[in-house]
Write an enzyme that holds these catalytic residues in place. Structure first.
Site, mmCIF file in Angstrom:
data_model
loop_
_atom_site.group_PDB
_atom_site.id
_atom_site.type_symbol
_atom_site.label_atom_id
_atom_site.label_comp_id
_atom_site.label_asym_id
_atom_site.label_seq_id
_atom_site.Cartn_x
_atom_site.Cartn_y
_atom_site.Cartn_z
ATOM 1 N N GLU A 69 -2.926 4.041 -8.200
ATOM 2 C CA GLU A 69 -3.909 2.943 -8.071
ATOM 3 C C GLU A 69 -3.888 2.373 -6.663
ATOM 4 O OE1 GLU A 69 -5.463 -1.212 -8.149
ATOM 5 O OE2 GLU A 69 -3.507 -0.494 -7.543
ATOM 6 N N ASP A 115 2.166 3.090 -10.282
ATOM 7 C CA ASP A 115 2.659 3.160 -8.900
ATOM 8 C C ASP A 115 2.744 1.773 -8.272
ATOM 9 O OD1 ASP A 115 -0.218 3.054 -8.959
ATOM 10 O OD2 ASP A 115 -0.265 3.654 -6.853
#
Ligand SMILES: [Zn+2]
Length: 383
Positions: free
Chosen positions: A144, A84
């Site tokens: 994350e 991400d």
């Protein structure tokens, strides 16, 4: 497929944390299969109903017969990258289009952390995997940027173990062997509302919160006594970043809430700071038995530290030419440590440009990262 082409493909797939990461995982899965790795998906649905997937790929070396659907088994070296990215501004028109200029590659995620992922895929392609004696894993995580949630799920489910891990984050290729923890608590102080002309009929939650915050400032000074020389500043820091209380200027405040954030040095448990604050609160309550206060701990990401003499630290120091340091920002390293690894954070690019419009990775660091990771695969998995 060059590392730059791979990075171009990855940047083109929008994978901001608010979206599903299924598309980028599909791409990574196909690339892993091409390289001869076996993959396993660990899917879940996030709190907004989005499909999120952690992907673990591994070589077949040392694989045990009959490994189960949920287990990937023991691995020697894990290369870990989050799929991400943080969001991008709508006026950054080339956010998803890798753009080269002045030896730099611009694009959202180009540095944090798709550059590391592209380097890891390229490194795997440069190594003859059939020659590896010990298993290598590539680990691609979700979410994350919103609290290391994907890696946290892996750390809980424990579908594999790793002896060593390299966690990709922009460190300008400096191996980072320790990091501070990150903790949060919501503190709510209660009082009793009254007309402000008759304060003796109530009890001000704001005055009480002010007394407590003054004591918290003392705790901050107390925390400076315990030092870890690897960090700047070398002690646990704390911050009251948000405060909200009261309902009107002429009402004695009935409630006051604030947010406490603290960043712990390795070796100090997250609860240590809270215990000091609870002791101060008890003293205040001794003088004011009516002092009601609730402390809700909402986050406690562990600090981490791997010894300087660890094989992974020493290898990465030699390979990068940089001495090991420490990181001030949160990473997935503690999750990898929970999976048994000695984990070091390393990747191309600079964290200071990572979350900005115009994020970039220097081309030479990207290429150097491929060499370092190929070397690491050979060093840890070949023998
Ligand atoms: Zn990152």
């Amino acid at each position: 497929m060059t590392v730059e082409q791979t990075l171009r493909d990855l940047v083109a797939i929008d994978s901001v944390s608010a979206r599903s990461n299924a598309e980028v995982i599909e791409y990574l899965e196909a690339r892993c299969h091409e390289a001869g790795l076996k993959t396993r998906r660990f899917p879940h649905t996030d709190e907004n109903g989005m499909a999120k997937i952690n992907l673990v790929a591994r070589t077949s070396a040392g694989e045990r017969a009959g490994s189960s659907q949920t287990s990937v088994g023991d691995t020697e070296l894990a290369l870990v990258g989050h799929t991400d990215t943080v969001p991008y501004a709508s006026n950054w028109h080339e956010a998803l289009q890798l753009t080269a200029a002045d030896g730099k590659l611009f694009g959202r995620g180009s540095c944090d952390t798709k550059a590391f992922i592209a380097a890891a895929l390229t490194a795997v392609a440069t190594v003859d995997l059939t020659q590896l004696q010990k298993p290598l894993a590539l680990v691609f995580t979700a979410d994350e940027e919103i609290g290391c949630l994907g890696a946290g799920r892996l750390a809980q489910a424990k579908p594999f173990t790793a002896r060593y891990a390299i966690v990709g984050e922009p460190t300008s290729l400096r191996p980072m062997r320790a990091g501070k923890g990150y903790c949060l608590a919501e503190i709510t102080v209660r009082g009793r509302e009254a007309h402000s002309a008759y304060p003796q009929l109530g009890a001000s939650a704001i005055f009480r919160a002010a007394r407590l915050i003054e004591r918290i400032e003392h705790v901050a000074q107390q925390l400076q006594r315990e030092r870890h020389p690897g960090f700047d500043p070398p002690f646990t820091t704390l911050n009251v970043g948000l405060i909200k209380g009261g309902s009107a200027k002429n009402v004695v405040a009935g409630e006051c809430g604030f947010t406490l954030e603290w960043r712990t040095i390795p070796g100090q448990p997250a609860a240590y700071t809270l215990d000091l604050i609870r002791q101060e609160l008890e003293r205040l309550q001794w003088d004011d038995p009516d002092f009601v206060c609730e402390i809700e701990a909402t986050r406690a990401d562990n600090s981490f530290e791997v010894p300087a003499r660890s094989e992974i630290v020493q290898f990465l120091e030699r390979a990068s030419g940089n001495s090991a340091g420490t990181v001030a920002f949160g990473t997935e390293a503690p999750s990898m440590i929970a999976l048994g690894a000695e984990a070091v954070v390393l990747g191309p690019g600079d964290i200071r440009v990572a979350h900005r419009t115009g994020e970039f990775v220097p081309v030479n660091e990207l290429n150097r990262c491929v060499e370092i990771l190929s070397g690491a695969i050979r060093h840890f998995c070949a023998g």
